[in-house]
Design a protein around this motif. Structure first.
Motif, short mmCIF file in Angstrom:
data_model
loop_
_atom_site.label_atom_id
_atom_site.label_comp_id
_atom_site.label_asym_id
_atom_site.label_seq_id
_atom_site.Cartn_x
_atom_site.Cartn_y
_atom_site.Cartn_z
N TYR A 84 -2.47 -72.35 -11.55
CA TYR A 84 -1.78 -71.06 -11.52
C TYR A 84 -0.58 -71.14 -10.59
O TYR A 84 -0.71 -71.60 -9.45
N GLU A 85 0.58 -70.72 -11.08
CA GLU A 85 1.78 -70.71 -10.25
C GLU A 85 2.53 -69.40 -10.46
O GLU A 85 2.71 -68.97 -11.60
N GLN A 86 2.95 -68.78 -9.37
CA GLN A 86 3.69 -67.52 -9.45
C GLN A 86 5.18 -67.77 -9.18
O GLN A 86 5.71 -67.37 -8.16
N ILE A 126 18.07 -68.53 -8.68
CA ILE A 126 16.65 -68.76 -8.99
C ILE A 126 16.49 -69.96 -9.92
O ILE A 126 15.56 -70.75 -9.78
N VAL A 127 17.42 -70.10 -10.88
CA VAL A 127 17.39 -71.24 -11.81
C VAL A 127 18.75 -71.94 -11.74
O VAL A 127 19.68 -71.63 -12.48
N PRO A 128 18.89 -72.91 -10.81
CA PRO A 128 20.21 -73.53 -10.58
C PRO A 128 20.81 -74.18 -11.83
O PRO A 128 22.02 -74.28 -11.95
N PRO A 231 7.20 -85.17 -19.16
CA PRO A 231 7.18 -84.62 -17.79
C PRO A 231 8.39 -85.12 -16.98
O PRO A 231 8.76 -86.28 -17.10
N VAL A 232 9.01 -84.20 -16.23
CA VAL A 232 10.12 -84.58 -15.35
C VAL A 232 9.90 -83.95 -13.98
O VAL A 232 9.00 -83.13 -13.81
N GLU A 233 10.77 -84.34 -13.02
CA GLU A 233 10.63 -83.79 -11.67
C GLU A 233 10.79 -82.26 -11.71
O GLU A 233 11.38 -81.72 -12.65
N HIS A 234 10.29 -81.57 -10.69
CA HIS A 234 10.30 -80.12 -10.69
C HIS A 234 11.73 -79.57 -10.62
O HIS A 234 12.44 -79.80 -9.65
N VAL A 235 12.15 -78.86 -11.68
CA VAL A 235 13.51 -78.30 -11.70
C VAL A 235 13.53 -76.81 -12.03
O VAL A 235 14.58 -76.18 -12.02
N LEU A 236 12.37 -76.23 -12.37
CA LEU A 236 12.35 -74.86 -12.89
C LEU A 236 11.15 -74.11 -12.31
O LEU A 236 10.01 -74.47 -12.58
N ASP A 237 11.43 -73.05 -11.53
CA ASP A 237 10.34 -72.25 -10.96
C ASP A 237 9.80 -71.20 -11.93
O ASP A 237 8.61 -71.16 -12.18
N PRO A 238 10.68 -70.32 -12.46
CA PRO A 238 10.13 -69.23 -13.27
C PRO A 238 9.99 -69.59 -14.74
O PRO A 238 10.52 -70.60 -15.20
N PHE A 243 14.54 -61.53 -24.94
CA PHE A 243 14.04 -60.78 -26.10
C PHE A 243 15.06 -60.82 -27.24
O PHE A 243 14.69 -60.68 -28.40
N LYS A 244 16.32 -61.00 -26.90
CA LYS A 244 17.35 -61.05 -27.96
C LYS A 244 17.19 -62.29 -28.83
O LYS A 244 17.19 -62.21 -30.04
N THR A 245 17.02 -63.45 -28.18
CA THR A 245 16.88 -64.69 -28.97
C THR A 245 15.41 -65.02 -29.23
O THR A 245 15.11 -65.85 -30.09
N GLY A 246 14.50 -64.40 -28.49
CA GLY A 246 13.06 -64.66 -28.67
C GLY A 246 12.59 -65.94 -28.00
O GLY A 246 11.48 -66.40 -28.23
N VAL A 247 13.43 -66.53 -27.14
CA VAL A 247 13.08 -67.82 -26.55
C VAL A 247 12.30 -67.63 -25.24
O VAL A 247 12.45 -66.61 -24.55
N TYR A 248 11.41 -68.57 -24.94
CA TYR A 248 10.76 -68.62 -23.63
C TYR A 248 10.51 -70.07 -23.27
O TYR A 248 10.26 -70.90 -24.15
N PHE A 249 10.66 -70.41 -21.98
CA PHE A 249 10.29 -71.77 -21.54
C PHE A 249 9.99 -71.77 -20.06
O PHE A 249 10.52 -70.98 -19.29
N SER A 250 9.08 -72.67 -19.67
CA SER A 250 8.74 -72.82 -18.26
C SER A 250 8.38 -74.28 -18.03
O SER A 250 8.26 -75.06 -18.97
N GLN A 251 8.25 -74.64 -16.75
CA GLN A 251 7.84 -76.00 -16.43
C GLN A 251 6.40 -75.98 -15.92
O GLN A 251 6.07 -75.25 -15.00
N GLN A 252 5.56 -76.76 -16.55
CA GLN A 252 4.15 -76.80 -16.16
C GLN A 252 3.99 -77.61 -14.87
O GLN A 252 4.86 -78.39 -14.50
N LYS A 253 2.86 -77.43 -14.24
CA LYS A 253 2.63 -78.03 -12.94
C LYS A 253 2.77 -79.56 -12.97
O LYS A 253 3.26 -80.16 -12.04
#
Lengths: 379, 87
Positions: A84-86, A126-128, A231-238, A243-253
């Protein structure tokens, strides 16, 4: 497989296993979970694992906020690291979305959620790696995040089993015996189980289960596709979504970027094959927002089913016409994130007769009247 | 002796046998519990090995042990390749 049970739960996803766990925790352990294949093989094991509280209806916001409180302690409670990551949810706002998003933030704030509207420059802090040229701002909530759905489902299942719950895999429900509006038994391809209480937690197949006893659910299945990179080094926190494009993405632990994109042209069906059309739309949208991700190798793409209701809110609680037939389905793409609270409430409904938070507004009955729905559906 | 069967996720034969003992008797479950087959090799290296371990341990024939679905793309490809193409 046992021949009799106080409660039969149909479906071995996060909802079914979570309800079994919460029933056992309240002392009701004569419970059997019926799973057609193996736990976590349906939508729970195919989703992006996102945990979001930024919704647009009171019910969804409240269920999600209460679930976050439970997610925060779930690794300890289930004796397993649920990863779990916030890192928050960053919702991209395009020009014509700004006013509405500001209103949504006010509703969320009024319910105690600390979401806020931020500028493109703040979003880039937040997302460089974010390309802010096409965006007009964003909303952000730090306590949103993600977890590993496999760990959560198996965690619920194992803990429930330790307390006496049976999880019967490769067991398909073939019928439900009802006499005078009372449930008598559940029939499966492995035998019959006497019971008078059934929970319908079969995800996109819940409408088929309901129709076995003549109950009509308005839920419809829709394919949603998703991919994962190396898998790559940690580059993305959130989690980043739009909603406009319907896209979502995150980086897993453990390093991979995982994400998907909804398709407005997708018809309702049980199709879960992977398409090149998705891959191209996803790649184009992600690379525009984060150009550096163009270098990432895609390892795998797959699909799962959203169980979508007319108002994009779940169907929860007892069913008129069939006593002790409990619905826990219709999550419309956000079942995983609200599962901790929903499964607790369903267990309270069954054991105590009354959940600690009212869920009447989410009863199947609501579809008889006028419908006001959740506007924030993504993926 | 420790034998690595999944090089992407550092999973040993012992880990697989433990998972089977805990009731995760199918490749679908082992994949979800241990991530075997979900790393950069996409199961090319590990799945045949794990199929043998599961067959031996559960007394099934190799043909009876069902394998996880093979997913596209067949080899890892950069997102830019898919982003660059026209409809």
């Amino acid at each position: 497989m046992r021949e009799e049970a106080d409660v039969v739960v149909i479906g071995g996803g996060v909802t079914g296993c979570g309800i079994a766990y919460n029933l056992a925790k309240k002392g009701l352990t004569d419970v059997i979970v019926l799973e057609r294949q193996v736990p976590c093989v349906g939508a729970s094991g195919r989703c992006g694992g996102g945990i979001r509280q930024q919704f647009t209806t009171d019910a969804n916001i409240t269920l999600a906020m209460e679930s976050v409180r439970l997610f925060e302690q779930l690794s300890v409670e289930l004796d397993t690291d649920i990863e779990y990551e916030q890192g928050g949810y960053l919702i991209i706002a395009y020009e014509d979305e700004v006013d509405q998003f500001k209103r949504n933030v006010r509703l969320q704030n009024s319910l105690g959620l600390e979401s806020r509207f931020i500028t493109p420059e703040e979003a880039r802090e937040i997302v460089p790696l974010l390309n802010i040229d096409p965006i007009a701002g964003a909303t952000f909530c730090q306590t949103d995040g993600h977890a590993n759905p496999f760990r959560v489902v198996h965690g619920y299942a194992r803990k429930a089993q330790k307390m006496g719950v049976e999880i019967s895999k490769f067991t398909a429900v073939t019928g439900i015996v009802v006499e005078d509006g009372q449930i008598r038994a559940v029939k499966t391809d492995k035998g019959t189980i006497k019971t008078n209480t059934v929970v319908n937690a079969a995800g996109a197949y819940s409408r088929d289960i309901a129709s076995m006893v003549g109950v009509s659910l308005p839920n419809k299945p829709y394919r949603h596709e998703i991919l994962v990179t190396e898998p790559v080094e940690h580059v993305l926190d959130p989690m980043v979504i739009s909603f406009k494009t319907g896209v979502y993405f995150s980086q897993q632990k453990h390093g991979p970027i995982i994400g998907g994109i909804g398709d407005p042209e997708e018809p309702s069906s049980y199709n879960i094959s992977a398409s090149l059309r998705f891959m191209k739309r996803m790649a184009r949208t992600v690379v525009e927002l984060v150009p550096a991700f163009g270098h990432l190798n895609v390892l795998r793409q797959w699909a799962g089913l959203y169980d979508v209701t007319p108002d994009a809110q779940p169907v929860l609680g007892w069913t008129e016409g069939v006593d002790q037939f409990c619905q826990a389905n219709g999550y419309s793409g956000h079942g995983f994130m609200i599962a901790p609270k929903v499964t607790e409430l369903i267990a309270e409904l069954i054991v105590d007769g009354k959940p600690s938070m009212p869920i009447d507004d989410l009863n199947l009955k609501r579809f008889e009247g006028e419908i006001t729905g959740e506007a924030y559906v993504v993926g | 002796m420790t034998e690595i069967v999944c090089r992407c996720e550092d999973i040993t034969e012992e880990d697989i046998l433990d998972a089977i003992d805990q009731g995760y008797t199918t490749l679908e479950e082992i994949k979800r519990v241990l991530r075997c087959g979900m790393g950069p090799c996409q199961g090319r290296t590990c799945i045949p090995l794990i199929t043998r371990i599961v067959a031996r341990k559960t007394g099934k024939s190799l043909a009876e042990v069902s394998r996880p679905t093979t997913r596209p793309p067949l080899q890892p490809l950069p997102l830019s390749v898919f982003a660059g193409e026209e409809e």
